[in-house]
Enzyme design. Structure first.
Site, PDB file in Angstrom:
ATOM      1  N   SER A 120      82.974  14.310 -12.453  1.00  9.74           N
ATOM      2  CA  SER A 120      84.198  14.801 -11.806  1.00  9.74           C
ATOM      3  C   SER A 120      85.083  13.621 -11.417  1.00  9.74           C
ATOM      4  O   SER A 120      86.315  13.724 -11.456  1.00  9.74           O
ATOM      5  CB  SER A 120      83.847  15.638 -10.576  1.00  9.74           C
ATOM      6  OG  SER A 120      83.075  14.869  -9.672  1.00  9.74           O
ATOM      7  N   SER A 121      84.481  12.490 -11.076  1.00 11.25           N
ATOM      8  CA  SER A 121      85.299  11.338 -10.658  1.00 11.25           C
ATOM      9  C   SER A 121      86.055  10.738 -11.838  1.00 11.25           C
ATOM     10  O   SER A 121      87.222  10.362 -11.707  1.00 11.25           O
ATOM     11  CB  SER A 121      84.445  10.293  -9.957  1.00 11.25           C
ATOM     12  OG  SER A 121      83.375   9.903 -10.764  1.00 11.25           O
TER      13      SER A 121
ATOM     14  N   HIS B 145      72.054   5.599 -19.091  1.00 18.05           N
ATOM     15  CA  HIS B 145      71.752   4.315 -18.448  1.00 18.05           C
ATOM     16  C   HIS B 145      71.650   3.189 -19.472  1.00 18.05           C
ATOM     17  O   HIS B 145      70.775   2.326 -19.366  1.00 18.05           O
ATOM     18  CB  HIS B 145      70.477   4.416 -17.583  1.00 18.05           C
ATOM     19  CG  HIS B 145      70.744   5.076 -16.265  1.00 18.05           C
ATOM     20  ND1 HIS B 145      71.344   4.422 -15.219  1.00 18.05           N
ATOM     21  CD2 HIS B 145      70.528   6.349 -15.854  1.00 18.05           C
ATOM     22  CE1 HIS B 145      71.467   5.262 -14.196  1.00 18.05           C
ATOM     23  NE2 HIS B 145      70.993   6.438 -14.559  1.00 18.05           N
TER      24      HIS B 145
ATOM     25  N   ASP C 123      81.847   7.388 -19.054  1.00 19.38           N
ATOM     26  CA  ASP C 123      82.435   8.636 -18.557  1.00 19.38           C
ATOM     27  C   ASP C 123      83.938   8.693 -18.803  1.00 19.38           C
ATOM     28  O   ASP C 123      84.477   9.704 -19.259  1.00 19.38           O
ATOM     29  CB  ASP C 123      82.169   8.791 -17.054  1.00 19.38           C
ATOM     30  CG  ASP C 123      80.687   8.705 -16.721  1.00 19.38           C
ATOM     31  OD1 ASP C 123      79.876   8.787 -17.652  1.00 19.38           O
ATOM     32  OD2 ASP C 123      80.368   8.561 -15.532  1.00 19.38           O
TER      33      ASP C 123
ATOM     34  N   TYR D 156      71.385   3.464  -8.206  1.00 22.50           N
ATOM     35  CA  TYR D 156      72.074   3.199  -9.483  1.00 22.50           C
ATOM     36  C   TYR D 156      72.245   1.684  -9.661  1.00 22.50           C
ATOM     37  O   TYR D 156      71.931   1.123 -10.709  1.00 22.50           O
ATOM     38  CB  TYR D 156      73.426   3.916  -9.486  1.00 22.50           C
ATOM     39  CG  TYR D 156      74.201   3.774 -10.784  1.00 22.50           C
ATOM     40  CD1 TYR D 156      74.118   4.738 -11.777  1.00 22.50           C
ATOM     41  CD2 TYR D 156      75.015   2.658 -11.011  1.00 22.50           C
ATOM     42  CE1 TYR D 156      74.823   4.609 -12.965  1.00 22.50           C
ATOM     43  CE2 TYR D 156      75.712   2.512 -12.191  1.00 22.50           C
ATOM     44  CZ  TYR D 156      75.625   3.489 -13.161  1.00 22.50           C
ATOM     45  OH  TYR D 156      76.319   3.347 -14.338  1.00 22.50           O
TER      46      TYR D 156
ATOM     47  N   GLY E 250      76.886  15.158 -11.528  1.00 22.88           N
ATOM     48  CA  GLY E 250      76.581  14.279 -12.663  1.00 22.88           C
ATOM     49  C   GLY E 250      77.376  14.643 -13.900  1.00 22.88           C
ATOM     50  O   GLY E 250      77.000  14.285 -15.015  1.00 22.88           O
ATOM     51  N   LEU E 251      78.482  15.371 -13.719  1.00 22.71           N
ATOM     52  CA  LEU E 251      79.320  15.767 -14.866  1.00 22.71           C
ATOM     53  C   LEU E 251      80.638  15.006 -14.855  1.00 22.71           C
ATOM     54  O   LEU E 251      81.599  15.399 -15.504  1.00 22.71           O
ATOM     55  CB  LEU E 251      79.566  17.284 -14.842  1.00 22.71           C
ATOM     56  CG  LEU E 251      78.300  18.145 -14.911  1.00 22.71           C
ATOM     57  CD1 LEU E 251      78.637  19.631 -14.782  1.00 22.71           C
ATOM     58  CD2 LEU E 251      77.538  17.906 -16.221  1.00 22.71           C
TER      59      LEU E 251
ATOM     60  N   SER F 243      94.979  18.208  -2.762  1.00 22.79           N
ATOM     61  CA  SER F 243      93.927  18.855  -3.538  1.00 22.79           C
ATOM     62  C   SER F 243      93.303  19.938  -2.690  1.00 22.79           C
ATOM     63  O   SER F 243      92.834  19.662  -1.586  1.00 22.79           O
ATOM     64  CB  SER F 243      92.864  17.814  -3.924  1.00 22.79           C
ATOM     65  OG  SER F 243      91.758  18.450  -4.504  1.00 22.79           O
TER      66      SER F 243
ATOM     67  N   ASP G 178      75.005   2.280 -20.937  1.00 21.94           N
ATOM     68  CA  ASP G 178      76.401   1.824 -21.141  1.00 21.94           C
ATOM     69  C   ASP G 178      76.646   0.466 -20.483  1.00 21.94           C
ATOM     70  O   ASP G 178      77.329  -0.391 -21.049  1.00 21.94           O
ATOM     71  CB  ASP G 178      77.444   2.880 -20.716  1.00 21.94           C
ATOM     72  CG  ASP G 178      77.410   3.304 -19.261  1.00 21.94           C
ATOM     73  OD1 ASP G 178      76.448   2.938 -18.537  1.00 21.94           O
ATOM     74  OD2 ASP G 178      78.361   4.005 -18.842  1.00 21.94           O
TER      75      ASP G 178
END
Ligand code: GLA
Length: 358
Positions: A106-107, A17, A151, A203, A103-104, A50, A19
């Protein structure tokens, strides 16, 4: 021609938190990744597949037109067109082993895999930083998640055995050695299964708290704030948010210096201090994350913290190899006592960023 690119998820080692406040962050790319296989097709449509699902949208798409996972793909097509790239009809096949909603990132893995594959197929020769920026625009301006740059930069620029020191003010980067196995260390990722999303309001609320705090100090972001400035912030909540950002940026600098000195075993205190700051001052943790951190530390982890946006998702724990079974057991026992579903626990490997797969 068919091109296939892979782009990984990421773990924030430290620098959470900050960036979107022009801060310094230290993420690394995971071995878990998304692959995108891209081919041109006749007509003005993009067809995306997908895991048995298929979605299609016109190349000339605009924000709001596509929802769900395909929006991240549509967002990249849209962002490229905003950069005046002539995007043809496309067929895109996706596959991924990055846990979704954990929270890893993926997007970011999805956006970066698609952006890198399109760069290759359309011979755009954009830099990794430019591709990360396109994937970020897709997420910010198409999907509507007001995230920072961390990210996508980690997903594009990660290197194996390293963490990426990123200055979010100018997107300059430096690889910092982070060779866990040589040091007899394991970085455990503990997926709490508590739901996490960056699209919702919390967020964005944290982000606007920081903006208000910075404005109160006459600054555009908190990057240039010092601890001594903080008493001038009159609102107690905004002051705590700023306390987190300023102290977290300092911890990133400390951890980078310790890793530069080849002492990964010594970063535990900073990781744990980061968690307390996120829990108490930034208020983005949750019971599942706190329990994972507390249990890991009680079982001998050198340091532990939540990672990613928070409110759920994953915690990380830095553990000596020998202590891995004890930490896993203690976390699962704590979850069991609370009546929670067992956590998924796996070892993270600092890995290479986006690359072509042949
Ligand atoms: C999410 C966002 C990032 C960053 C982190 C918190 O992952 O996508 O930009 O703000 O949360 O550090």
């Amino acid at each position: 021609m068919t091109v296939r690119w892979a782009a990984p998820g990421r773990v924030t080692l430290i620098g959470e938190h900050v960036d979107y406040q022009d801060g310094l962050v230290l993420p690394f790319a995971l071995s878990q990744r998304t692959t995108a296989v891209v081919e041109r097709r006749a007509g003005g449509e993009v067809v995306v597949r997908s895991r048995g699902q298929e979605n299609s949208f016109p190349v000339a798409t605009s924000p709001g037109a596509v929802e769900g996972w395909a929006a991240y793909v549509a967002g990249v097509v849209w962002a490229l067109r905003e950069y005046r790239v002539d995007v043809p009809g496309l067929s895109i096949d996706l596959d991924s082993d990055v846990p979704v909603g954990a929270g890893l990132s993926s997007s970011a893995a999805l956006g970066c895999a698609v952006a890198a594959a399109l760069d290759d197929e359309l011979r755009l020769e954009l830099s990794p930083t430019a591709l990360a920026t396109i994937a970020r625009r897709a997420e910010n301006d198409y999907v509507g998640a007001p995230t920072g740059a961390m990210d996508q930069m980690a997903s594009m620029l990660g290197e194996s055995g390293h963490a990426l020191l990123l200055d979010c003010r100018d997107l300059s980067t430096r690889q910092v050695p982070f060779d866990l196995s040589a040091a007899g260390l394991t970085l455990l990722v503990i997926d709490t299964h508590a739901e996490h999303s960056n699209v919702g309001g919390a967020y964005a609320d944290r982000r606007s708290d920081c903006e208000t705090a910075a404005a109160g100090l006459g600054l555009s972001t908190l990057r240039d704030a010092r601890l001594a400035d903080l008493p001038r912030i009159t609102d107690a909540v905004h002051r705590r948010r700023a306390q987190h950002v300023v102290s977290e940026i300092a911890r990133v600098q400390e951890v980078a210096a310790i890793l530069d000195a080849g002492r990964p075993v010594d970063i535990g205190a900073q990781l744990s201090a980061s968690h307390l700051s996120l829990r108490d001052d930034f208020e983005v943790s949750c019971d599942e994350l706190d329990e994972a951190v507390d249990a890991a530390l009680a079982a001998g982890a050198l340091g532990a913290r939540m990672t990613g946006g928070g409110f759920g998702g994953c915690a990380i724990a830095l553990v000596r190899d020998n202590d891995v079974p004890a930490v896993e057991q203690r976390v699962q026992a704590a979850y069991d006592r609370r009546g929670w579903r067992a956590a998924d626990i796996f070892a993270a490997t600092p890995s290479r960023g986006a690359h072509r797969v042949d």
